[in-house]
Design a protein around this motif. Structure first.
Motif, PDB file in Angstrom:
ATOM      1  N   ALA A  65       0.825  -1.210   0.000  1.00  6.75           N
ATOM      2  CA  ALA A  65       0.000   0.000   0.000  1.00  6.75           C
ATOM      3  C   ALA A  65       0.857   1.258   0.000  1.00  6.75           C
ATOM      4  O   ALA A  65       0.574   2.224  -0.708  1.00  6.75           O
ATOM      5  CB  ALA A  65      -0.935  -0.005   1.210  1.00  6.75           C
ATOM      6  N   GLY A  66       1.925   1.249   0.808  1.00  2.94           N
ATOM      7  CA  GLY A  66       2.740   2.445   0.946  1.00  2.94           C
ATOM      8  C   GLY A  66       3.558   2.798  -0.280  1.00  2.94           C
ATOM      9  O   GLY A  66       3.811   3.975  -0.562  1.00  2.94           O
ATOM     10  N   LEU A  67       3.994   1.789  -1.031  1.00  2.21           N
ATOM     11  CA  LEU A  67       4.862   2.037  -2.179  1.00  2.21           C
ATOM     12  C   LEU A  67       4.102   2.186  -3.491  1.00  2.21           C
ATOM     13  O   LEU A  67       4.684   2.609  -4.495  1.00  2.21           O
ATOM     14  CB  LEU A  67       5.881   0.897  -2.311  1.00  2.21           C
ATOM     15  CG  LEU A  67       6.915   0.807  -1.193  1.00  2.21           C
ATOM     16  CD1 LEU A  67       7.793  -0.425  -1.379  1.00  2.21           C
ATOM     17  CD2 LEU A  67       7.778   2.067  -1.142  1.00  2.21           C
ATOM     18  N   GLY A  68       2.818   1.812  -3.524  1.00  7.07           N
ATOM     19  CA  GLY A  68       2.066   1.843  -4.774  1.00  7.07           C
ATOM     20  C   GLY A  68       2.010   3.222  -5.408  1.00  7.07           C
ATOM     21  O   GLY A  68       2.242   3.387  -6.616  1.00  7.07           O
ATOM     22  N   ALA A 115       6.068  -8.013  -1.749  1.00  6.85           N
ATOM     23  CA  ALA A 115       5.204  -6.826  -1.699  1.00  6.85           C
ATOM     24  C   ALA A 115       5.843  -5.638  -2.405  1.00  6.85           C
ATOM     25  O   ALA A 115       5.165  -4.892  -3.125  1.00  6.85           O
ATOM     26  CB  ALA A 115       4.897  -6.468  -0.247  1.00  6.85           C
ATOM     27  N   ILE A 116       7.149  -5.447  -2.216  1.00  7.31           N
ATOM     28  CA  ILE A 116       7.838  -4.321  -2.857  1.00  7.31           C
ATOM     29  C   ILE A 116       7.742  -4.442  -4.373  1.00  7.31           C
ATOM     30  O   ILE A 116       7.462  -3.472  -5.081  1.00  7.31           O
ATOM     31  CB  ILE A 116       9.308  -4.270  -2.402  1.00  7.31           C
ATOM     32  CG1 ILE A 116       9.388  -3.912  -0.910  1.00  7.31           C
ATOM     33  CG2 ILE A 116      10.096  -3.252  -3.234  1.00  7.31           C
ATOM     34  CD1 ILE A 116      10.774  -4.040  -0.319  1.00  7.31           C
ATOM     35  N   GLY A 117       7.962  -5.645  -4.906  1.00  4.34           N
ATOM     36  CA  GLY A 117       7.882  -5.850  -6.344  1.00  4.34           C
ATOM     37  C   GLY A 117       6.477  -5.665  -6.875  1.00  4.34           C
ATOM     38  O   GLY A 117       6.263  -4.968  -7.880  1.00  4.34           O
ATOM     39  N   GLU A 118       5.498  -6.255  -6.197  1.00  6.04           N
ATOM     40  CA  GLU A 118       4.125  -6.202  -6.708  1.00  6.04           C
ATOM     41  C   GLU A 118       3.519  -4.805  -6.617  1.00  6.04           C
ATOM     42  O   GLU A 118       2.559  -4.499  -7.325  1.00  6.04           O
ATOM     43  CB  GLU A 118       3.259  -7.220  -5.968  1.00  6.04           C
ATOM     44  CG  GLU A 118       3.634  -8.657  -6.302  1.00  6.04           C
ATOM     45  CD  GLU A 118       2.616  -9.673  -5.821  1.00  6.04           C
ATOM     46  OE1 GLU A 118       1.572  -9.254  -5.274  1.00  6.04           O
ATOM     47  OE2 GLU A 118       2.865 -10.875  -5.989  1.00  6.04           O
ATOM     48  N   ALA A 119       4.079  -3.956  -5.748  1.00  7.52           N
ATOM     49  CA  ALA A 119       3.580  -2.577  -5.658  1.00  7.52           C
ATOM     50  C   ALA A 119       3.754  -1.834  -6.968  1.00  7.52           C
ATOM     51  O   ALA A 119       3.035  -0.862  -7.240  1.00  7.52           O
ATOM     52  CB  ALA A 119       4.306  -1.833  -4.533  1.00  7.52           C
TER      53      ALA A 119
END
Length: 441
Positions: A65-68, A115-119
């Protein structure tokens, strides 16, 4: 006035769409497969349901959520194809790292890498697809792209459970991670970067507001209908993500299924129900809003209201009865899981469509990102964690059946979602009137 030739839709365009859709499907496979691996992970590392909730939910949801938004802004200023390709490779490598983790903290860190990649996957892909096709074909193209979650859930649960049963939980991560590396490389090599706004009459950025990011977010949050909608979807996310992650374990603990069996029957049942519900609700909504624009929010409200009794029936139905499909045992309760998937699928797509109607064109991306932030932060971040915590809390009273009642408690939050949708109905109609934007014929 257009001063450049309109780009053409070619076979390369369709190939680009297919590759982007495959990448999105595998992102959901990598995200969802862990749901069917909870039991063997718990046994190997000796952790609690709360810790599993942290692994499957908060550790993923906060970063995603934060990196999107910042990664989306990076894609707006650079080559979107490169962002999608690099991020696909990153989350695929992190998925493989999940299968190689020797300790729980290592698995947690690898999950955070996923999560970092999928953002950086969905938002740049939506932008790419929008510029690959003209307006008259764009909705169909995006709809085909958005089938990724339903296909990913089905494959992640059904195939992931079988791999875990045959070769162990680590092999599931390895098998699902490897194709994503290849797909990321193919995106970098074969997907063409289209001209931004090439099919649109106005040049890119025309009419964009001068507000800084935080000012624009405050402006959007001041819209009552949008605010109620974000809260409604966020609360629904807590229930739906907790349900999606923990139901395979519920079937193992309560219905005595194997991992492969639970993943197969739940994945197929939920996938079929959700795909049918999404297509039906979109078709029905396009007709009902011609009479009253409030159907855009009333229909997902009704869908959630109908999903609540289906969820309780599924979770509380006695475990004894079942059908046989060849050698596969299908509990009677799965009928209600099918119904829940059908009705619960109404709210996500119709809510994103409502967002696109209540803001001007130059604010649609940031408004959709705001909605996605709530769904992800509340749903992915809190849904599995809250359900796992409730299961641990109820365990002294109910033992192996604690997860059944923890899931039922999480489903009760959907009543609040129905209330928030109801509060949004009239503000939504007033918002459309203030913009002079009746629902398009």
């Amino acid at each position: 006035m257009r001063n450049r030739p309109e780009p053409a839709v070619t076979a390369r365009t369709h190939l680009s769409l297919a590759l982007l859709a495959l990448v999105y499907i595998f992102s959901y496979i990598d995200r969802q497969a862990i749901a069917v691996l909870i039991e063997p992970i718990k046994q190997e590392f000796g952790v609690s349901d709360t810790a599993i909730g942290m692994l499957t939910g908060l550790a993923f949801g906060l970063l995603y959520a934060g990196l999107g938004v910042p990664i989306g802004r990076l894609a707006d200023r650079g080559v979107r194809r490169n962002v999608v390709g690099v991020c696909a490779i990153l989350w695929s490598v992190a998925t493989i790292a999940c299968g190689l983790a020797g300790q729980f903290w290592g698995l947690l860190l690898a999950r955070m890498g996923v999560a970092i990649g999928e953002a950086g996957g969905m938002a740049p892909s939506i932008s790419l697809v929008s510029d690959l096709y003209p307006r008259k074909r764009r909705s169909l193209a995006i709809s085909l792209f958005m089938m990724g979650p339903n296909v990913g859930v089905l494959v992640g649960l059904a195939v992931g459970g079988w791999i875990a049963q045959q070769y162990g939980w680590r092999a599931t991560f390895l098998w699902f991670g490897a194709p994503g590396i290849l797909l990321g490389a193919l995106v970098l090599c074969l997907v063409r970067e289209p001209v931004r706004g090439g099919f649109d009459a106005l040049p890119p950025g025309a009419g964009a507001p001068a507000r800084p990011l935080l000012g624009q977010l405050r402006h959007l949050w001041a819209i009552p209908a949008l605010r109620y909608l974000c809260l409604a979807c966020g609360v629904a996310g807590v229930s739906s993500y907790g349900y999606g992650v923990w139901v395979p374990s519920f079937l193992v603990r309560t219905h005595g299924m194997s991992l492969a069996h639970a993943g197969l029957v739940f994945g197929v049942t939920s996938g079929i129900g959700a795909m049918a519900g999404a297509m039906f609700s979109g078709w029905l909504c396009d007709r009902l809003v011609q009479r009253d624009s409030r159907w855009q929010l009333a229909l997902p409200m009704i869908g959630v209201a109908l999903a609540i009794p289906a969820a309780f029936a599924f979770l509380l139905w006695p475990a004894a009865g079942h059908w046989l499909a060849g050698t596969v045992r299908i509990p009677h309760a799965l009928v209600f899981a099918l119904a829940f998937g059908f009705f619960a699928s109404w709210f996500p797509a119709l809510s994103y469509a409502a967002i696109s109607q209540m803001v001007p064109a130059h604010e649609r991306s940031i408004a959709a990102a705001l909605l996605n932030l709530f769904i992800t932060l509340f749903g992915v971040g809190l849904g599995p964690l809250v359900t796992g915590f409730l299961s641990d809390t109820l365990n002294p009273l109910y033992g192996p059946q604690a997860l059944r009642y923890a899931l039922a408690a999480a489903m009760s939050l959907l009543c609040l979602t129905v209330l928030l949708y109801a509060l949004a109905l009239n503000p939504y109609r007033r918002r459309l009137a203030s913009l002079a934007m009746p629902y398009p014929a």
